[in-house]
Each structure stands twice: as structure tokens, then as C-alpha cells.
Design a protein around this motif. Structure first.
Motif, mmCIF file in Angstrom:
data_model
loop_
_atom_site.group_PDB
_atom_site.id
_atom_site.type_symbol
_atom_site.label_atom_id
_atom_site.label_comp_id
_atom_site.label_asym_id
_atom_site.label_seq_id
_atom_site.Cartn_x
_atom_site.Cartn_y
_atom_site.Cartn_z
ATOM 1 N N MET A 177 6.551 -10.080 -11.091
ATOM 2 C CA MET A 177 5.489 -10.419 -10.154
ATOM 3 C C MET A 177 5.940 -10.172 -8.722
ATOM 4 O O MET A 177 5.202 -9.651 -7.900
ATOM 5 N N TYR A 178 7.185 -10.542 -8.396
ATOM 6 C CA TYR A 178 7.675 -10.351 -7.040
ATOM 7 C C TYR A 178 7.633 -8.877 -6.663
ATOM 8 O O TYR A 178 7.208 -8.522 -5.575
ATOM 9 N N ARG A 179 8.057 -8.008 -7.584
ATOM 10 C CA ARG A 179 8.110 -6.580 -7.274
ATOM 11 C C ARG A 179 6.722 -6.019 -6.988
ATOM 12 O O ARG A 179 6.550 -5.182 -6.115
ATOM 13 N N THR A 180 5.721 -6.485 -7.707
ATOM 14 C CA THR A 180 4.374 -5.927 -7.540
ATOM 15 C C THR A 180 3.628 -6.545 -6.376
ATOM 16 O O THR A 180 2.732 -5.927 -5.822
ATOM 17 N N GLN A 181 3.973 -7.776 -5.981
ATOM 18 C CA GLN A 181 3.189 -8.463 -4.957
ATOM 19 C C GLN A 181 3.860 -8.521 -3.596
ATOM 20 O O GLN A 181 3.189 -8.635 -2.586
ATOM 21 N N ARG A 182 5.191 -8.439 -3.527
ATOM 22 C CA ARG A 182 5.866 -8.706 -2.274
ATOM 23 C C ARG A 182 6.606 -7.522 -1.672
ATOM 24 O O ARG A 182 6.910 -7.529 -0.496
ATOM 25 N N ASN A 183 6.922 -6.513 -2.437
ATOM 26 C CA ASN A 183 7.850 -5.488 -1.977
ATOM 27 C C ASN A 183 7.216 -4.329 -1.238
ATOM 28 O O ASN A 183 7.930 -3.461 -0.760
ATOM 29 N N TYR A 184 5.917 -4.259 -1.134
ATOM 30 C CA TYR A 184 5.280 -3.058 -0.620
ATOM 31 C C TYR A 184 4.502 -3.283 0.672
ATOM 32 O O TYR A 184 3.662 -2.480 1.031
ATOM 33 N N GLU A 185 4.773 -4.382 1.381
ATOM 34 C CA GLU A 185 4.176 -4.638 2.692
ATOM 35 C C GLU A 185 2.651 -4.498 2.662
ATOM 36 O O GLU A 185 2.021 -4.051 3.618
ATOM 37 N N VAL A 217 0.668 -2.457 1.261
ATOM 38 C CA VAL A 217 0.002 -1.154 1.132
ATOM 39 C C VAL A 217 -0.561 -0.962 -0.267
ATOM 40 O O VAL A 217 -1.440 -0.116 -0.475
ATOM 41 N N GLN A 218 -0.079 -1.745 -1.240
ATOM 42 C CA GLN A 218 -0.652 -1.662 -2.580
ATOM 43 C C GLN A 218 -2.038 -2.302 -2.623
ATOM 44 O O GLN A 218 -2.814 -2.049 -3.536
ATOM 45 N N ARG A 219 -2.367 -3.130 -1.624
ATOM 46 C CA ARG A 219 -3.697 -3.741 -1.538
ATOM 47 C C ARG A 219 -4.672 -2.841 -0.781
ATOM 48 O O ARG A 219 -5.810 -2.662 -1.197
ATOM 49 N N MET A 220 -4.222 -2.316 0.353
ATOM 50 C CA MET A 220 -5.081 -1.455 1.155
ATOM 51 C C MET A 220 -4.230 -0.665 2.138
ATOM 52 O O MET A 220 -3.312 -1.217 2.750
ATOM 53 N N TRP A 228 -3.287 -5.130 10.324
ATOM 54 C CA TRP A 228 -3.584 -4.964 8.897
ATOM 55 C C TRP A 228 -4.362 -6.176 8.391
ATOM 56 O O TRP A 228 -5.377 -6.033 7.698
ATOM 57 N N ILE A 229 -3.895 -7.367 8.748
ATOM 58 C CA ILE A 229 -4.573 -8.582 8.294
ATOM 59 C C ILE A 229 -5.993 -8.652 8.848
ATOM 60 O O ILE A 229 -6.948 -8.961 8.124
ATOM 61 N N GLY A 230 -6.162 -8.340 10.145
ATOM 62 C CA GLY A 230 -7.489 -8.386 10.730
ATOM 63 C C GLY A 230 -8.452 -7.418 10.064
ATOM 64 O O GLY A 230 -9.602 -7.771 9.765
ATOM 65 N N ALA A 231 -8.000 -6.193 9.816
ATOM 66 C CA ALA A 231 -8.858 -5.199 9.163
ATOM 67 C C ALA A 231 -9.155 -5.604 7.723
ATOM 68 O O ALA A 231 -10.277 -5.407 7.222
ATOM 69 N N TYR A 232 -8.180 -6.187 7.044
ATOM 70 C CA TYR A 232 -8.358 -6.634 5.657
ATOM 71 C C TYR A 232 -9.365 -7.773 5.596
ATOM 72 O O TYR A 232 -10.232 -7.815 4.717
ATOM 73 N N TRP A 233 -9.283 -8.693 6.536
ATOM 74 C CA TRP A 233 -10.254 -9.783 6.589
ATOM 75 C C TRP A 233 -11.654 -9.246 6.870
ATOM 76 O O TRP A 233 -12.623 -9.689 6.239
ATOM 77 N N GLN A 234 -11.775 -8.331 7.800
ATOM 78 C CA GLN A 234 -13.092 -7.757 8.072
ATOM 79 C C GLN A 234 -13.655 -7.061 6.843
ATOM 80 O O GLN A 234 -14.853 -7.134 6.573
#
Length: 210
Positions: A1-9, A11-14, A108-114
């Protein structure tokens, strides 16, 4: 879980199309229509969130979790009328790569929230004049913005750096309103909405651990 959720800053989300040399995600402009401001550390238990705006003028450790676990906080933040972008620190003695990283994270957070339907107000941050090369990348023009003067008015050099950035921001972004947290120097003009600084009395026991 750590590798998939935390290691990619994240960018795996958006992965957003970026602005400027450092590909800073763009935040869209927004206008402001009255709200009560509360700190993120009190957001979970806030009453009538539809009438409130959440700010992040706090120590970084109190809100780093919106970066490390962004999806966890979206349902809560969607309840609020407005949410300011996180005020990740841009201290003048930080190495330049760290300053740019914190600017990128904020955007990144602001654009993701929008992207998730949150009404995001951009928090504008800078350090010294060298940061003007990138610290306004991704910020909207003709929008309400937010700034903080906390920690910048206790000596001449810090005040000069703050005012240099403030005037540069006004010239470049031409904000319609400026939400101002902390003491407003006499040199700062424009359509200012003043948020009085809350007493710095936060203790570990007062910070919600989610």
C-alpha cells in the motif's frame, strides 16, 4: 500500500499540464462573497461549514496530511463554502528546490480540489525577489487571493521582503480582493478583507488527529 499511495508524489492520482519552467498546475480564478474563516485544524467539527472558509495559516505539520492523503479530506472540504490553498512555507533560507517543491504542492492540491468541485481561493506566497521568477506561476489573475503577513513584520528586512512580494503580486495578478491574515501594513492597499490573527496557542492536544 505504501508503494502505491505514497511514493509517487501524487502523480498517480493526477498529472496536470503545468505553467512555467517548473510545470506548476494552474488554479482557476474565483470571486469571494462573504464567509467566516476557520483554521484547517478546526474544520472537522465545524458547524455550518457551508458558511465558512478554511485557511491553512498554520504550522506546516498541521496540514501536511492533505498532501500525503489528499483523497481522505476531499469529502470534508467539499462541505465548505471556500477552501484556501495550503500555505506551505517558502522561507528565504530554504534551498530553492524545496521552495519550488512547496509551491508545486500548493498548486497541485488546489487544482485537485477544484477538479473535485471545491471553491478554491489561491494563497499567494513568496520568499525573496529571486522567487518572483516562479512563485506566481499557476496563480490566476483578476481573482480573489489570500496572503499572510504573520512573522514578516518584526524586523525591517522581513517587512521589506514581504512588501516587495505584495506589490509584485498586485501588479502581476491584479486581484479583485485580497484576504489578509495578520497585521496589515500601512503600505498595503487595494480591496483588503482583513482576518484577525488568532492567538498562537495551538497545542498538540488541540490538533485533531485524523
Amino acid at each position: 500500500m505504501y508503494r502505491t499511495q505514497r511514493n509517487y508524489e501524487n502523480v498517480q492520482r493526477m498529472l496536470f499540464n503545468g505553467i512555467g519552467e517548473y510545470d506548476i498546475p494552474q488554479i482557476e480564478s474565483i470571486q469571494f462573497n462573504n464567509a467566516e474563516f476557520i483554521g484547517f485544524n478546526y474544520a472537522r467539527n465545524a458547524k455550518e461549514p457551508e458558511n465558512k472558509a478554511v485557511h491553512f495559516f498554520l504550522d506546516d505539520y498541521q496540514f501536511t496530511r492533505v498532501w500525503t492523503e489528499p483523497d481522505r479530506y476531499i469529502p470534508m472540504l467539499q462541505r465548505f463554502k471556500y477552501v484556501l490553498t495550503p500555505d506551505f512555507s517558502l522561507y528565504t533560507d530554504f534551498p530553492k528546490p524545496l521552495q519550488i517543491y512547496n509551491h508545486y504542492r500548493k498548486h497541485w492540491i488546489g487544482a485537485y480540489w477544484q477538479m473535485h468541485g471545491i471553491n478554491v481561493i489561491p494563497t499567494i506566497c513568496w520568499s525573496d525577489q529571486k522567487s518572483f521568477e516562479w512563485c506566481f506561476d499557476g496563480e490566476p489573475t483578476q481573482s480573489v487571493v489570500a496572503v499572510s503577513s504573520v512573522g514578516t513584520q518584526n524586523n525591517k528586512e522581513k517587512k521589506r521582503c514581504f512588501l516587495d512580494g505584495y506589490h509584485e503580486m498586485v501588479e502581476r495578478l491584479q486581484p479583485t480582493q485580497i484576504i489578509f491574515y495578520g497585521r496589515v501594513p500601512d503600505e498595503c492597499k487595494k480591496n483588503i478583507i482583513h482576518i484577525k490573527q488568532f492567538s498562537e496557542k495551538w497545542h498538540e492536544a488541540e490538533v485533531s488527529q485524523w
